[in-house]
Design an enzyme around this catalytic site. Sequence first.
Site, PDB file in Angstrom:
ATOM      1  N   ASP A  37       0.894  -1.098  -0.212  1.00  0.00           N
ATOM      2  CA  ASP A  37       0.002   0.039   0.062  1.00  0.00           C
ATOM      3  C   ASP A  37       0.818   1.187  -0.036  1.00  0.00           C
ATOM      4  OD1 ASP A  37       1.346  -0.148   2.635  1.00  0.00           O
ATOM      5  OD2 ASP A  37      -0.882  -0.033   3.621  1.00  0.00           O
ATOM      6  N   ARG A  96       9.650  26.731   3.059  1.00  0.00           N
ATOM      7  CA  ARG A  96       9.146  28.094   2.147  1.00  0.00           C
ATOM      8  C   ARG A  96       7.795  28.310   3.152  1.00  0.00           C
ATOM      9  NH1 ARG A  96       9.534  26.669  -3.854  1.00  0.00           N
ATOM     10  NH2 ARG A  96       9.234  24.329  -2.739  1.00  0.00           N
ATOM     11  N   ASP A 173      15.046  38.110  -5.615  1.00  0.00           N
ATOM     12  CA  ASP A 173      14.088  38.848  -4.647  1.00  0.00           C
ATOM     13  C   ASP A 173      14.831  39.041  -3.510  1.00  0.00           C
ATOM     14  OD1 ASP A 173      14.412  36.583  -2.876  1.00  0.00           O
ATOM     15  OD2 ASP A 173      12.786  35.643  -3.706  1.00  0.00           O
ATOM     16  N   LYS A 196      10.418  41.156  -6.658  1.00  0.00           N
ATOM     17  CA  LYS A 196       9.561  40.079  -6.934  1.00  0.00           C
ATOM     18  C   LYS A 196       7.962  40.122  -6.419  1.00  0.00           C
ATOM     19  CE  LYS A 196       9.897  35.449  -5.792  1.00  0.00           C
ATOM     20  NZ  LYS A 196      10.335  34.276  -5.466  1.00  0.00           N
ATOM     21  N   ARG A 198       4.788  37.926  -5.655  1.00  0.00           N
ATOM     22  CA  ARG A 198       4.269  36.325  -5.748  1.00  0.00           C
ATOM     23  C   ARG A 198       2.695  36.495  -5.562  1.00  0.00           C
ATOM     24  NH1 ARG A 198       5.845  31.113  -6.799  1.00  0.00           N
ATOM     25  NH2 ARG A 198       8.199  31.577  -6.039  1.00  0.00           N
ATOM     26  N   GLY A 229      10.784  27.070 -11.574  1.00  0.00           N
ATOM     27  CA  GLY A 229      11.789  27.724 -12.505  1.00  0.00           C
ATOM     28  C   GLY A 229      11.195  29.080 -12.658  1.00  0.00           C
ATOM     29  N   GLY A 230       9.877  29.373 -12.066  1.00  0.00           N
ATOM     30  CA  GLY A 230       9.247  30.670 -12.346  1.00  0.00           C
ATOM     31  C   GLY A 230      10.226  31.813 -12.149  1.00  0.00           C
TER      32      GLY A 230
HETATM   33  C1  R5P Z   1      11.292  31.788  -2.629  1.00  0.00           C
HETATM   34  O1  R5P Z   1      11.085  32.723  -1.956  1.00  0.00           O
HETATM   35  C2  R5P Z   1      12.443  31.145  -2.887  1.00  0.00           C
HETATM   36  O2  R5P Z   1      13.669  31.598  -2.633  1.00  0.00           O
HETATM   37  C3  R5P Z   1      12.549  30.739  -4.535  1.00  0.00           C
HETATM   38  O3  R5P Z   1      12.871  31.892  -5.158  1.00  0.00           O
HETATM   39  C4  R5P Z   1      11.231  29.937  -4.819  1.00  0.00           C
HETATM   40  O4  R5P Z   1      11.024  29.001  -4.021  1.00  0.00           O
HETATM   41  C5  R5P Z   1      11.519  29.667  -6.307  1.00  0.00           C
HETATM   42  O5  R5P Z   1      10.427  28.728  -6.690  1.00  0.00           O
HETATM   43  P1  R5P Z   1      10.071  28.770  -8.268  1.00  0.00           P
HETATM   44  O6  R5P Z   1      11.238  28.136  -9.086  1.00  0.00           O
HETATM   45  O7  R5P Z   1       8.789  27.821  -8.429  1.00  0.00           O
HETATM   46  O8  R5P Z   1       9.721  29.962  -8.937  1.00  0.00           O
END
Ligand code: R5P
Length: 303
Positions: A37, A96, A173, A196, A198, A229-230
């Site tokens: 399982d 995070r 950021d 940045k 979010r 990667g955004g």
């Molecule tokens: C955010 O504060 C972290 O330091 C990274 O920049 C973030 O977790 C990266 O996430 P992603 O690759 O999804 O944009």
Amino acid sequence: MIKTIVIGGPASNKIDEKLAELLKAEHIKIEHKLFPDDESYIRYPVPKLTGTVLLVQSLYPPQDKHFVELLLMIDTAKDLGAEKVIAIVPYLAYSRQDKKFLEGEAISVKTLLKAIESAGADCIITVDLHSEKIVEYSRIPLINTSAVSALIDYVKHEILHGATENVLVLSPDKGGLKRARRAAEILGADFDYIEKFRDRVTGEVRALPRELPVEDRVVIIIDDIISTGGTIALAARSALDRGAKEVYAACTHALLVRGAYEKVRKAGVKKIVATNTIPSPVSEVDVTPGIKEALNKALKFIV
Ligand code: R5P
């Protein structure tokens, strides 16, 4: 250094083997399988443990499963007689979510730390925590070792081939500014950041307008995590749109989910480099020497 044994869990990415070698310590590997399982089974291949043991288990995907395995490893080590357990968790998942961004949210990393302590750990060693304030959530010593100098060493020699003039280190950021400053100091370069934003509900990121002195410069973007990667793609596009010559990305924890590698490369990043806290095709920098150093501190705390 006192006599220790290094025990590798199912998600150690071979850091256990490297650490045992560096410490010239005894090394064993946890026996592991999944029940039908999908529940995890772990077994120590020894009838008892003594003294201080070092457990290595990183919390890369599947994070929840690897976390349960870590708790099983800690509790069982104590059952088998270990006096002290040092949990070496190179990538601490859930970091995070280190505060309530929206009313009613869990502070996930706080709950993880509580569970690790309750299972019986006496100390935790990790690498590049998402924020330093996480240390305050832990009631046992939590040692946060930095991989920035190892990463930047790699960038300097393997990517820039020593040519560090005309380099700008960029944090994607404001929260990562300290990391960028440290990296820039090592390279003798300038540093800057992107503002940045979010969206906490959709997770979407965008850059707020800001001057960036990147024209004709080689830009090194440094971050703790690349997940989708955004963030890195956004920073790379911002730098290239403003005339940067080349862009590279360095991060500690390369989660690289949902096509992140392709997304970052498509945004114009020439090369991505990461550490081995998480296995990935770009995990070229070894964090074990840093963990070994942190261990000296840990042993002072607990012995
Ligand atoms: C955010 O504060 C972290 O330091 C990274 O920049 C973030 O977790 C990266 O996430 P992603 O690759 O999804 O944009």
